[in-house]
Enzyme design. Structure first.
Site, PDB file in Angstrom:
ATOM      1  N   GLY A  15       0.822  -1.212   0.000  1.00  0.00           N
ATOM      2  CA  GLY A  15       0.000   0.000   0.000  1.00  0.00           C
ATOM      3  C   GLY A  15       0.854   1.259   0.000  1.00  0.00           C
ATOM      4  O   GLY A  15       1.982   1.261   0.506  1.00  0.00           O
ATOM      5  N   LEU A  17       0.307   4.112   1.648  1.00  0.00           N
ATOM      6  CA  LEU A  17       0.496   4.498   3.044  1.00  0.00           C
ATOM      7  C   LEU A  17       1.127   3.362   3.845  1.00  0.00           C
ATOM      8  O   LEU A  17       1.989   3.605   4.701  1.00  0.00           O
ATOM      9  CB  LEU A  17      -0.858   4.887   3.657  1.00  0.00           C
ATOM     10  CG  LEU A  17      -0.832   5.179   5.159  1.00  0.00           C
ATOM     11  CD1 LEU A  17       0.111   6.337   5.490  1.00  0.00           C
ATOM     12  CD2 LEU A  17      -2.237   5.484   5.662  1.00  0.00           C
ATOM     13  N   VAL A  42      -7.694 -10.930   4.005  1.00  0.00           N
ATOM     14  CA  VAL A  42      -8.429 -10.047   4.923  1.00  0.00           C
ATOM     15  C   VAL A  42      -9.931 -10.368   4.953  1.00  0.00           C
ATOM     16  O   VAL A  42     -10.645  -9.919   5.844  1.00  0.00           O
ATOM     17  CB  VAL A  42      -8.222  -8.538   4.596  1.00  0.00           C
ATOM     18  CG1 VAL A  42      -6.784  -8.125   4.822  1.00  0.00           C
ATOM     19  CG2 VAL A  42      -8.670  -8.203   3.182  1.00  0.00           C
ATOM     20  N   TYR A  66     -10.450  -0.353   0.181  1.00  0.00           N
ATOM     21  CA  TYR A  66     -10.889  -0.293  -1.217  1.00  0.00           C
ATOM     22  C   TYR A  66     -10.730   1.171  -1.603  1.00  0.00           C
ATOM     23  O   TYR A  66     -11.469   2.028  -1.106  1.00  0.00           O
ATOM     24  CB  TYR A  66     -12.344  -0.747  -1.345  1.00  0.00           C
ATOM     25  CG  TYR A  66     -12.803  -0.860  -2.776  1.00  0.00           C
ATOM     26  CD1 TYR A  66     -12.972  -2.105  -3.377  1.00  0.00           C
ATOM     27  CD2 TYR A  66     -13.057   0.276  -3.536  1.00  0.00           C
ATOM     28  CE1 TYR A  66     -13.380  -2.207  -4.703  1.00  0.00           C
ATOM     29  CE2 TYR A  66     -13.451   0.178  -4.851  1.00  0.00           C
ATOM     30  CZ  TYR A  66     -13.613  -1.067  -5.431  1.00  0.00           C
ATOM     31  OH  TYR A  66     -14.022  -1.159  -6.739  1.00  0.00           O
ATOM     32  N   THR A  67      -9.768   1.482  -2.469  1.00  0.00           N
ATOM     33  CA  THR A  67      -9.435   2.886  -2.730  1.00  0.00           C
ATOM     34  C   THR A  67      -9.724   3.331  -4.167  1.00  0.00           C
ATOM     35  O   THR A  67      -9.348   4.443  -4.551  1.00  0.00           O
ATOM     36  CB  THR A  67      -7.938   3.147  -2.429  1.00  0.00           C
ATOM     37  OG1 THR A  67      -7.156   2.238  -3.205  1.00  0.00           O
ATOM     38  CG2 THR A  67      -7.610   2.980  -0.969  1.00  0.00           C
ATOM     39  N   TYR A 130     -17.500   5.392  -2.459  1.00  0.00           N
ATOM     40  CA  TYR A 130     -16.238   5.294  -1.711  1.00  0.00           C
ATOM     41  C   TYR A 130     -16.353   6.083  -0.405  1.00  0.00           C
ATOM     42  O   TYR A 130     -16.061   5.557   0.678  1.00  0.00           O
ATOM     43  CB  TYR A 130     -15.082   5.822  -2.569  1.00  0.00           C
ATOM     44  CG  TYR A 130     -13.785   6.019  -1.810  1.00  0.00           C
ATOM     45  CD1 TYR A 130     -13.022   4.937  -1.385  1.00  0.00           C
ATOM     46  CD2 TYR A 130     -13.320   7.308  -1.504  1.00  0.00           C
ATOM     47  CE1 TYR A 130     -11.835   5.121  -0.677  1.00  0.00           C
ATOM     48  CE2 TYR A 130     -12.134   7.502  -0.810  1.00  0.00           C
ATOM     49  CZ  TYR A 130     -11.397   6.407  -0.391  1.00  0.00           C
ATOM     50  OH  TYR A 130     -10.233   6.596   0.310  1.00  0.00           O
ATOM     51  N   LYS A 134     -16.275   4.583   3.419  1.00  0.00           N
ATOM     52  CA  LYS A 134     -15.262   4.992   4.404  1.00  0.00           C
ATOM     53  C   LYS A 134     -15.934   5.568   5.649  1.00  0.00           C
ATOM     54  O   LYS A 134     -15.485   5.320   6.777  1.00  0.00           O
ATOM     55  CB  LYS A 134     -14.292   6.010   3.790  1.00  0.00           C
ATOM     56  CG  LYS A 134     -13.402   5.480   2.674  1.00  0.00           C
ATOM     57  CD  LYS A 134     -12.453   4.369   3.107  1.00  0.00           C
ATOM     58  CE  LYS A 134     -11.410   4.823   4.106  1.00  0.00           C
ATOM     59  NZ  LYS A 134     -10.476   3.714   4.460  1.00  0.00           N
TER      60      LYS A 134
HETATM   61  N1  LIG Z   1      -4.828   7.581  -1.677  1.00  0.00           N
HETATM   62  C1  LIG Z   1      -5.407   8.685  -1.229  1.00  0.00           C
HETATM   63  O1  LIG Z   1      -5.311   9.746  -1.861  1.00  0.00           O
HETATM   64  C2  LIG Z   1      -6.155   8.676   0.066  1.00  0.00           C
HETATM   65  C3  LIG Z   1      -6.763   9.869   0.488  1.00  0.00           C
HETATM   66  C4  LIG Z   1      -7.441   9.893   1.712  1.00  0.00           C
HETATM   67  C5  LIG Z   1      -7.493   8.744   2.495  1.00  0.00           C
HETATM   68  N2  LIG Z   1      -6.928   7.599   2.059  1.00  0.00           N
HETATM   69  C6  LIG Z   1      -7.040   6.416   2.918  1.00  0.00           C
HETATM   70  O2  LIG Z   1      -5.734   6.037   3.328  1.00  0.00           O
HETATM   71  C7  LIG Z   1      -5.676   4.626   3.484  1.00  0.00           C
HETATM   72  C8  LIG Z   1      -4.510   4.056   2.671  1.00  0.00           C
HETATM   73  O3  LIG Z   1      -4.756   4.368   1.292  1.00  0.00           O
HETATM   74  P1  LIG Z   1      -3.659   4.081   0.184  1.00  0.00           P
HETATM   75  O4  LIG Z   1      -3.805   5.120  -0.862  1.00  0.00           O
HETATM   76  O5  LIG Z   1      -2.338   3.826   0.822  1.00  0.00           O
HETATM   77  O6  LIG Z   1      -4.220   2.718  -0.419  1.00  0.00           O
HETATM   78  P2  LIG Z   1      -3.563   1.818  -1.563  1.00  0.00           P
HETATM   79  O7  LIG Z   1      -2.235   2.314  -1.950  1.00  0.00           O
HETATM   80  O8  LIG Z   1      -4.610   1.660  -2.617  1.00  0.00           O
HETATM   81  O9  LIG Z   1      -3.347   0.439  -0.816  1.00  0.00           O
HETATM   82  C9  LIG Z   1      -4.414  -0.339  -0.457  1.00  0.00           C
HETATM   83  C10 LIG Z   1      -3.884  -1.563   0.246  1.00  0.00           C
HETATM   84  O10 LIG Z   1      -5.001  -2.414   0.482  1.00  0.00           O
HETATM   85  C11 LIG Z   1      -4.706  -3.683  -0.072  1.00  0.00           C
HETATM   86  N3  LIG Z   1      -5.916  -4.317  -0.583  1.00  0.00           N
HETATM   87  C12 LIG Z   1      -6.832  -3.777  -1.404  1.00  0.00           C
HETATM   88  N4  LIG Z   1      -7.784  -4.681  -1.685  1.00  0.00           N
HETATM   89  C13 LIG Z   1      -7.443  -5.803  -1.003  1.00  0.00           C
HETATM   90  C14 LIG Z   1      -8.039  -7.074  -0.879  1.00  0.00           C
HETATM   91  N5  LIG Z   1      -9.192  -7.389  -1.477  1.00  0.00           N
HETATM   92  N6  LIG Z   1      -7.422  -7.975  -0.097  1.00  0.00           N
HETATM   93  C15 LIG Z   1      -6.266  -7.666   0.531  1.00  0.00           C
HETATM   94  N7  LIG Z   1      -5.653  -6.481   0.455  1.00  0.00           N
HETATM   95  C16 LIG Z   1      -6.255  -5.561  -0.318  1.00  0.00           C
HETATM   96  C17 LIG Z   1      -3.752  -3.439  -1.206  1.00  0.00           C
HETATM   97  O11 LIG Z   1      -3.068  -4.635  -1.495  1.00  0.00           O
HETATM   98  P3  LIG Z   1      -2.605  -4.976  -3.012  1.00  0.00           P
HETATM   99  O12 LIG Z   1      -1.470  -4.050  -3.309  1.00  0.00           O
HETATM  100  O13 LIG Z   1      -2.208  -6.391  -2.925  1.00  0.00           O
HETATM  101  O14 LIG Z   1      -3.778  -4.715  -3.896  1.00  0.00           O
HETATM  102  C18 LIG Z   1      -2.883  -2.351  -0.601  1.00  0.00           C
HETATM  103  O15 LIG Z   1      -1.895  -2.901   0.227  1.00  0.00           O
HETATM  104  C19 LIG Z   1      -7.038   4.100   3.076  1.00  0.00           C
HETATM  105  O16 LIG Z   1      -7.822   3.928   4.217  1.00  0.00           O
HETATM  106  C20 LIG Z   1      -7.618   5.206   2.220  1.00  0.00           C
HETATM  107  O17 LIG Z   1      -9.020   5.198   2.239  1.00  0.00           O
HETATM  108  C21 LIG Z   1      -6.248   7.535   0.864  1.00  0.00           C
END
Ligand SMILES: NC(=O)c1ccc[n+]([C@@H]2O[C@H](COP(=O)([O-])OP(=O)(O)OC[C@H]3O[C@@H](n4cnc5c(N)ncnc54)[C@H](OP(=O)(O)O)[C@@H]3O)[C@@H](O)[C@H]2O)c1
Length: 294
Positions: A15, A17, A42, A66-67, A130, A134
């Site tokens: 991920g 983050l 998960v 789920y992003t 989304y 959340k």
């Molecule tokens: N990105 C943004 O701009 C943003 C903004 C505000 C808040 N957030 C929040 O910050 C947090 C982290 O976001 P992020 O951008 O770091 O997310 P990300 O890069 O999309 O990573 C999501 C993680 O979840 C895993 N994942 C997704 N679907 C899965 C499944 N079905 N089974 C197991 N693992 C799964 C992914 O694994 P794989 O790599 O194996 O798919 C990855 O490790 C989240 O809660 C998000 O809502 C993000």
């Protein structure tokens, strides 16, 4: 001698983050277990419980979500399963295992009609599946009254290790002399290493409840893109367009700047401006010549 805290970081292997959390906690001397899909599914509650309990962490960071904001409009069940049911399960595990649970949420829980930074007490009104999923995750956790729960809403993440908006823009500049980017959505860009360090600080200071945490300042997507292109010295024009000229399935808030004063009150830290963090990202991880180096 104090014992290093133990953490499990769900999503820590891949991920955006999650990887930043693993890097920050490791640097700070914590014992860290970085979870990936191959370690425990998960969606398999028994397997996940076994995995987490086998590591007996003091703190459980949930960076799995789920992003895919647009895809969620068609995959509501999948979004709810990861963004609501998974946090609910983690809440139960944290409670029985006496762990501090750190969970993440988003500026997309707001409708974007405000014109001043959103505080944690502002009314939520998600405009997308989304955002709804959340918010459901936040609510299910807050209703559990866990003794040690920290929910951190952040926004517009960029950083090393995985695709993100800044990387996409710089990638486009490899093949185009001009790109167009929306200029009527305003938010707080956030550098994942800063979010990770701030998350750790909150835990170390015993900060529980709901927090906003982003980098300082605000930008439109177009401003963020233009700054990145300029810092990376790409010969590419960035032109502003309205959101109406770039239709997307999910509605985004027009304004979602986050007020981080509750975080500052607990930690004493005022997040640095996003532009400073962007410089660090581009100069340390991307370089001015090409793509992210790692
Ligand atoms: N990105 C943004 O701009 C943003 C903004 C505000 C808040 N957030 C929040 O910050 C947090 C982290 O976001 P992020 O951008 O770091 O997310 P990300 O890069 O999309 O990573 C999501 C993680 O979840 C895993 N994942 C997704 N679907 C899965 C499944 N079905 N089974 C197991 N693992 C799964 C992914 O694994 P794989 O790599 O194996 O798919 C990855 O490790 C989240 O809660 C998000 O809502 C993000």
């Amino acid at each position: 001698m104090t014992v290093a805290p133990k953490a499990v970081v769900l999503g820590g292997r891949t991920g955006l983050l999650g990887q930043a959390l693993v890097a920050d906690l490791t640097r700070a001397g914590w014992q860290v277990e970085a979870h990936g899909r191959e370690d425990a599914d998960v969606h398999d509650s028994a397997a996940l419980e076994k995995y987490i309990c086998s590591h007996a962490p003091d703190v459980l960071f949930n960076a799995v979500a789920y992003t895919q904001v647009d895809k969620a409009e068609e995959e509501q069940d999948a979004a709810m399963r990861l963004n609501k049911s998974l946090p609910a399960l983690l809440g139960r595990l944290a409670c029985t295992g006496n762990m501090h649970l750190v969970h993440y949420s988003t500026d997309f829980v707001f409708n974007g009609r405000k014109e001043t930074p959103y505080t944690e007490d502002d009314e939520t009104a998600p405009q997308s599946i989304y955002g709804l999923s959340k918010l459901a995750g936040e609510q299910v956790l807050l209703q559990m009254n866990l003794p040690r729960l920290t929910i951190i809403r952040s926004s517009w993440l960029f950083g090393p290790g995985r695709g993100n908006f800044v990387q996409t823009i710089l990638g486009l500049c490899e093949t185009r002399q001009e790109i167009t980017v929306v200029h009527d959505q305003v938010g707080s860009p956030t550098y994942t290493p800063d979010l990770a360090a701030g998350s750790r600080l909150l835990v170390e200071k015993g900060g529980t409840g709901l927090f906003h945490l982003s980098n300082g300042g605000q930008a439109t997507w177009c401003e963020l893109a233009a700054e990145a292109v300029s810092l990376a010295q790409k010969p590419c024009q960035v032109r502003p367009i309205p959101s109406a000229a770039y239709p997307q399935r999910a509605t985004r808030p027009a304004y979602s700047v986050l007020d981080c004063s509750r975080f500052t009150g607990i930690t004493g830290i005022k997040p640095r401006p996003w532009i400073q963090a962007l410089r660090e990202y581009i100069f340390q991880h991307v370089g001015v010549a090409g793509q992210e180096a790692g």
